[in-house]
Design a protein around this motif. Structure first.
Motif, PDB file in Angstrom:
ATOM      1  N   LEU A 260       0.820  -1.219   0.000  1.00  0.00           N
ATOM      2  CA  LEU A 260       0.000   0.000   0.000  1.00  0.00           C
ATOM      3  C   LEU A 260       0.853   1.269   0.000  1.00  0.00           C
ATOM      4  O   LEU A 260       0.486   2.279  -0.597  1.00  0.00           O
TER       5      LEU A 260
ATOM      6  N   GLN B 227       0.999  -2.639  -6.259  1.00  0.00           N
ATOM      7  CA  GLN B 227      -0.110  -3.535  -6.562  1.00  0.00           C
ATOM      8  C   GLN B 227       0.384  -4.975  -6.701  1.00  0.00           C
ATOM      9  O   GLN B 227      -0.251  -5.909  -6.207  1.00  0.00           O
TER      10      GLN B 227
ATOM     11  N   VAL C 116      -8.101  -5.013  -5.101  1.00  0.00           N
ATOM     12  CA  VAL C 116      -6.787  -4.579  -5.587  1.00  0.00           C
ATOM     13  C   VAL C 116      -6.734  -4.656  -7.117  1.00  0.00           C
ATOM     14  O   VAL C 116      -6.212  -3.764  -7.778  1.00  0.00           O
TER      15      VAL C 116
ATOM     16  N   GLN D  68       0.992  -6.373  -3.271  1.00  0.00           N
ATOM     17  CA  GLN D  68      -0.280  -6.722  -2.629  1.00  0.00           C
ATOM     18  C   GLN D  68      -0.841  -8.024  -3.192  1.00  0.00           C
ATOM     19  O   GLN D  68      -1.321  -8.883  -2.443  1.00  0.00           O
TER      20      GLN D  68
END
Length: 101
Positions: free
Chosen positions: A49, A58, A98, A61
């Motif tokens: 994040l 991204q 996401v 994540q």
């Protein structure tokens, strides 16, 4: 993480996980290890994040959410099927967010 690492033998935690005091005491070190694992996953998601390059963030994540989903599937097969819902469903929802937001 906090429940598993620090509060495992407390009444509320034992009730949450359906443990007897004896079982909680005998699995305390296993729970602490699991809590540490969960802490590392949370740290990875926070890192993703906060990463300066959003595209790289991204990907970070996605990797850590995939780890959670795989762990949920493994736990569902080897421990309790409900882990797939309790651990996997929130990770799948987060992964979809996401990917598509």
């Amino acid at each position: 993480m906090v429940m598993e690492m620090f509060l495992w033998t407390r009444p509320r935690t034992m009730k949450t996980f359906g443990l007897t005091p004896e079982l909680a005491e005998s699995t305390k070190s296993l729970a602490a290890n699991q809590g540490l694992y969960n802490g590392f996953l949370a740290a990875g998601l926070i890192w993703g994040l906060l990463y300066p390059d959003a595209s790289v963030g991204q990907h970070i994540q996605i990797f850590f959410l995939a780890c959670v989903i795989i762990a949920a599937l493994y736990g569902g097969v080897t421990a309790t099927r409900s882990i797939i819902i309790k651990q996997g469903l929130p990770a799948i929802i987060a992964l979809l967010l996401v990917l598509f937001l």
